[in-house]
Design an enzyme around this catalytic site. Structure first.
Site, PDB file in Angstrom:
ATOM      1  N   HIS A  54       0.822  -1.214   0.000  1.00 30.43           N
ATOM      2  CA  HIS A  54       0.000   0.000   0.000  1.00 30.43           C
ATOM      3  C   HIS A  54       0.856   1.263   0.000  1.00 30.43           C
ATOM      4  CE1 HIS A  54      -3.879  -1.930   0.467  1.00 30.43           C
ATOM      5  NE2 HIS A  54      -3.380  -2.708   1.408  1.00 30.43           N
ATOM      6  N   VAL A  55       1.832   1.333   0.900  1.00 25.93           N
ATOM      7  CA  VAL A  55       2.585   2.579   1.087  1.00 25.93           C
ATOM      8  C   VAL A  55       3.593   2.814  -0.017  1.00 25.93           C
ATOM      9  CG1 VAL A  55       4.122   3.836   2.636  1.00 25.93           C
ATOM     10  CG2 VAL A  55       2.253   2.491   3.575  1.00 25.93           C
ATOM     11  N   GLY A  56       4.335   1.774  -0.404  1.00 27.99           N
ATOM     12  CA  GLY A  56       5.389   1.937  -1.399  1.00 27.99           C
ATOM     13  C   GLY A  56       4.941   2.638  -2.670  1.00 27.99           C
ATOM     14  N   SER A 106       8.467   0.908   7.518  1.00 28.90           N
ATOM     15  CA  SER A 106       7.887  -0.317   8.058  1.00 28.90           C
ATOM     16  C   SER A 106       7.809  -0.293   9.582  1.00 28.90           C
ATOM     17  CB  SER A 106       8.707  -1.526   7.608  1.00 28.90           C
ATOM     18  OG  SER A 106       8.690  -1.636   6.197  1.00 28.90           O
ATOM     19  N   ASP A 109      10.599   2.187  14.847  1.00 29.39           N
ATOM     20  CA  ASP A 109      11.839   2.451  15.574  1.00 29.39           C
ATOM     21  C   ASP A 109      12.718   1.207  15.662  1.00 29.39           C
ATOM     22  OD1 ASP A 109      10.944   5.218  16.498  1.00 29.39           O
ATOM     23  OD2 ASP A 109       9.354   3.922  17.247  1.00 29.39           O
ATOM     24  N   HIS A 141       6.870   5.345  17.535  1.00 28.22           N
ATOM     25  CA  HIS A 141       5.759   5.439  16.593  1.00 28.22           C
ATOM     26  C   HIS A 141       4.814   4.285  16.927  1.00 28.22           C
ATOM     27  CE1 HIS A 141       3.368   6.085  13.081  1.00 28.22           C
ATOM     28  NE2 HIS A 141       3.652   4.888  12.588  1.00 28.22           N
TER      29      HIS A 141
END
Length: 359
Positions: free
Chosen positions: A15-17, A124, A128, A180
């Site tokens: 989704h993010v890539g 991803s 952290d 996060h």
């Protein structure tokens, strides 16, 4: 006149890539995008779609299918890591821990062995922990490795405050810091408008402890008056939980986090010296050492630079320390793996104790 094209690698085209890639294309940041994923069908589809969209970009960009040939990314200026399985985050942001760590252990060492000397920007989750593992396996200076961390959460905080006060987000200085994840906190006592602290715009008034719930790291006051009379717990909760609102509605987050990653890439490439709450390595700052976690830091051509230590009150400092401890707890769950093992092909990734994904 010679010109060296800007080359960005992206690993993970779920989704993010693809949104990171599209954002970089539409902002005219990248000349070349090298994409890797193990899902060949999805990767081919994204490469096709992105190459078609470059016709509408500010300038020509070329999108290259690198399959799972991770060594080809060694030529890149910056690599964005967005590999993972978002469905594992349904309960918490640590849900992807073992999967995301196994992913980076399978290719970061290979890319390092191929001679990569650029920058890593990790998306991803848990951000952290994964960022620290990328740094360990890459052999790069800590300044060359950073995570999106609470760059997005800080933007959410500013958005909530903007909607409450009517002020534009760019006129608000406000940061979410720490993990996060669920233990992040708002650095409430440092929020300011045009140099004026929020706490100075009206008398701070304590909230009832029962309302607060006694959770470490949550602000105990509401501050301001009139349009600045903000309920700390409500504002902070909305900033922290924004990602889960998106996930519940569409089973992923994509636009905002994609733009957050692109923002870090742009800051490095254009040597912006912009202050962002990215996940960076602490070396004594805030009394912490040897972990990656989100605090305001300067991002420029040398990567992560000076760290700004906010003046935290006792409650905020306790919350930040608890957040650091949560990140360390996740480190402790990982199976040991040597740097050399990560650079020996084929890479054999050890199984983590308590990992029941294959049972």
């Amino acid at each position: 006149m010679s010109y060296r094209p800007v080359s960005i690698g992206i690993i993970g085209l779920g989704h993010v890539g693809p949104h990171v890639a599209n954002s970089l294309i539409l902002q005219g940041v990248a000349d070349q995008l090298l994409l890797c994923d193990t899902n060949e069908e999805k990767l081919a589809a994204e490469v096709q779609d992105l190459n078609d969209s470059t016709v509408f970009a500010p300038h020509r960009a070329v999108v290259v299918n690198c399959h799972a040939d991770y060594e080809r990314l060694a030529q890149c200026d910056i690599i964005v890591n967005s590999a993972g399985q978002v469905t594992l985050s349904a309960i918490s942001r640590t849900g992807e821990l073992f999967k995301a760590i196994d992913d980076v252990r399978s290719y970061v060492g290979r890319i390092a062995a191929a001679g990569f000397t650029g920058f890593w920007v990790n998306v991803s989750n848990p951000c952290d922990v994964v960022t620290r593992e990328i740094h360990r396996l890459s052999g790069l200076p800590a300044s060359h490795v950073m995570g999106t961390g609470t760059v997005l959460d800080s933007a959410r905080l500013r958005t909530v405050i903007s909607l409450k006060t009517g002020l534009a987000p760019e006129s608000i200085q406000a940061y979410m810091i720490g993990e996060h994840g669920n233990t992040q906190i708002a650095a409430w006592s440092s929020i300011s408008f045009a140099g004026k602290l929020l706490s100075e715009l009206g008398a701070a008034r304590p909230r009832d402890h029962a309302e607060q719930g006694g959770e470490a790291g949550k602000s105990q006051t509401s501050a301001g008056s009139g349009i600045y009379d903000l309920d700390a717990a409500e504002v902070e909760a909305k900033a922290r939980e924004g990602g889960y609102v998106a996930y519940r509605g569409k089973q992923c987050t994509e636009y905002a986090i994609g733009n957050a990653a692109a923002r870090l890439v742009r800051a490095i490439l254009h040597d912006e010296h912009v202050v962002l709450s990215a996940s960076v390595q602490l070396n004594g700052e805030y009394g912490q050492d040897g972990l990656f976690i989100s605090v305001p830091s300067v991002i420029g051509a040398e990567g992560a630079g000076d760290i700004f230590e906010l003046s935290l009150n006792d409650q905020e400092r306790a919350g930040f320390e608890a957040s650091c401890d949560a990140v360390r707890d996740n480190y402790a769950k990982l199976a040991p793996m040597s740097v050399q093992a990560a650079r020996t092909v084929p890479v054999v990734v050890p199984r983590h104790q308590g990992d029941d994904r294959f049972e």
